[in-house]
Scaffold this motif. Sequence first.
Motif, PDB file in Angstrom:
ATOM      1  N   LYS A  72      -9.987   6.066  -0.073  1.00  0.00           N
ATOM      2  CA  LYS A  72      -9.045   4.853  -0.088  1.00  0.00           C
ATOM      3  C   LYS A  72      -9.165   4.161  -1.505  1.00  0.00           C
ATOM      4  N   ILE A  73      -8.255   4.010  -2.302  1.00  0.00           N
ATOM      5  CA  ILE A  73      -8.449   2.963  -3.234  1.00  0.00           C
ATOM      6  C   ILE A  73      -8.882   1.838  -3.281  1.00  0.00           C
ATOM      7  N   ARG A  74     -10.157   1.098  -3.596  1.00  0.00           N
ATOM      8  CA  ARG A  74     -10.481  -0.259  -3.393  1.00  0.00           C
ATOM      9  C   ARG A  74     -10.193  -0.868  -4.577  1.00  0.00           C
ATOM     10  N   LEU A  75      -9.249  -1.887  -4.134  1.00  0.00           N
ATOM     11  CA  LEU A  75      -8.851  -3.174  -5.127  1.00  0.00           C
ATOM     12  C   LEU A  75      -9.699  -4.335  -4.984  1.00  0.00           C
ATOM     13  N   PRO A  76      -9.686  -5.236  -5.920  1.00  0.00           N
ATOM     14  CA  PRO A  76     -10.457  -6.494  -5.816  1.00  0.00           C
ATOM     15  C   PRO A  76      -9.633  -7.216  -4.895  1.00  0.00           C
ATOM     16  N   LYS A  77     -10.758  -8.277  -4.293  1.00  0.00           N
ATOM     17  CA  LYS A  77      -9.970  -9.066  -3.322  1.00  0.00           C
ATOM     18  C   LYS A  77      -8.560  -9.948  -3.716  1.00  0.00           C
ATOM     19  N   GLY A  78      -8.865 -10.406  -4.982  1.00  0.00           N
ATOM     20  CA  GLY A  78      -7.621 -11.337  -5.315  1.00  0.00           C
ATOM     21  C   GLY A  78      -6.519 -10.428  -6.092  1.00  0.00           C
TER      22      GLY A  78
END
Length: 645
Positions: free
Chosen positions: A559-565
């Motif tokens: 899965k593509i992990r994106l920053p929290k914000g």
Amino acid sequence: MSASTPASLAVLLQNLSLDEPQDHEEILRHANNILKNNSDPQTLKTRVVALIKLERYDEAIKSIEQAGGSASTGLGFEHAYCLYKQGNLEGALAISAEGLPTERRQRALKHLHAQAQYRAENFQSAIELYEELSKLPPLVENEDNDLRVNLGASEAQLSFTGKDALRPKRRATAEDLQQYESAFNAACISVARGDLSAGLMLLRTAKKLCSSMEGVTEEDLKTELAPLIAQEIYVLIKLGKLKEAVELYKSSDILETSDEAVKLIASANCYVTSQTPNPHVGLRVYETLQKQPQGTQKPFTFQSDIFEQNKTILTLQAGKEKSALLSAQALKKQNPNDYTISSVVASIELQATDSTAAKSVAKTLKESASRKLGSTDIGIVFLNVQNYLKENNVTSAVAIVETLLKELESSPEKRYMPGLVGVVAGLYTLQGRKAKVKAELESASTYWRSTTNPDPAVLLATGTAELSSPNLQDRTTAASIFESLVANNPTPLSNAGYVASHPAEDMPSKVAQLTPIATLLKDTKVSSLLESGVAAPPTKKRPLESAPKTQVKTRKKRKIRLPKGGIDPNKKPDPERWLPLRDRSSYKPKGKKDKRKAKDLTQGGVVTDKDGDTEMIGGNTVTKVSAPVSSASKNKNKKKAGKRK
């Protein structure tokens, strides 16, 4: 006895009838008494007809010849009929219909000529005569039905001999199912063309129609049913239903029929297909059943040849090698141009001459070809070709066939046999040698067009090949070939080739003879074609069906992990994000060990030489000058030597 006149003959015979079997002898006796004193033509005809009714054909022929022959007596039909019943087909065909007095007798003789052509196995000539008679209005009751039945029988026999390639594929119609004769002919055509299931269904329909006939004696019914049962037994054997075929043979009364040919064929087929046939018993069965039926009951050549082949094989299996070899040679002499029989005979000859059980037939054939024993025997060559093709050795198969072609150059009638031409063209096609295929067909076509009876299958194949060529000269040759086919043997295929090879000409009559598109698409369902879709070729090579299918584990996608914000569009991405972590400027190793490792890195770091006198700084070599070490400092680190206490 006083002289009699035709009037007195009429009075004498008015109470007698030729339809009554007991009156034939009485009529013959009165006619003989009258002819002693008066050579009356009507009395002579009465005597000849009475002799024919009594099946005394020799005496009938002698009476006609003594009276001056068929031309002077007007008894050409009776003369031809007697010759036909004796099996003298050439003599029957030699009597012309032009000398007969009435149109009805001329037409009757043409019927007899067509039947004689049928028994002489000239099935194409018989078909042409029946088609000619069908175009004329009938002169007697039920003649059109007889013509249709006889035409169907001729077409069936032509199909069994394999010479109906250019004839249209006729299907059984509702009219054919009205009488058992026409249904039987339709069944035979289906069987000859390989449609065994349809043939079996039509045969059983014909049996039902025949059994339901009225006004027929039980003996006549058995005679009519015998050919239908024999044909059904053959179809069941071909379908692999051997048990059902044997049960039908035993339950039927086929052995009680008077038709010796039907009895022989049915019995021989049932015996040969038994699981463990004893060759010695088989020979006795064949000898008991074989009474050599002659005349109209004589089997056709393609039937008797198969019978003799089976008998020859049984003789070889019984250990009578010399007898089998003599029988094989006689078969080969009778059918020099039949390569199917030649193949069987060649294998029998080879097995008879070499009885070593360890050698296979394929090995023996190859050895005979290498010793040039079978270089001109078409049977041996064809068997060798078949064995080479089983080994996927097309090159050797082509080589042995080309050797055969060189040996047969002096015999063009064998060199350009349709079967041999087809094998040569097929082998060249397997090798992708289109030019050789074209040259072979052209040579065969040139030979056959120079003969009086050209083979239509060879001409059709050559015309089709020439028609697909972009060369103008080849298309002209194709047009000439199709012109000759249309002139001699007009069929839908030859008409289509004629139209295709003459695109610039206006020929409405030829176009009208082609099968309409609506008829060709009659059984095509457009909706089912649309539902099935368009078939696309596979993109990947499919594995063999025999190979076990291995299950390939599919890798789970990360899965593509994106920053929290989330991603800030105003923030510039790190330009060093594609570099490994240790190569980034922000990399800070942890611990002393990692610091030492970082010091040894080549990119932007310092590298100390082995000897410790050079180092790399920013890609440039710098010589390092170290301060001299004093002797005091050297001695400082040394331990003081002392005495051991």
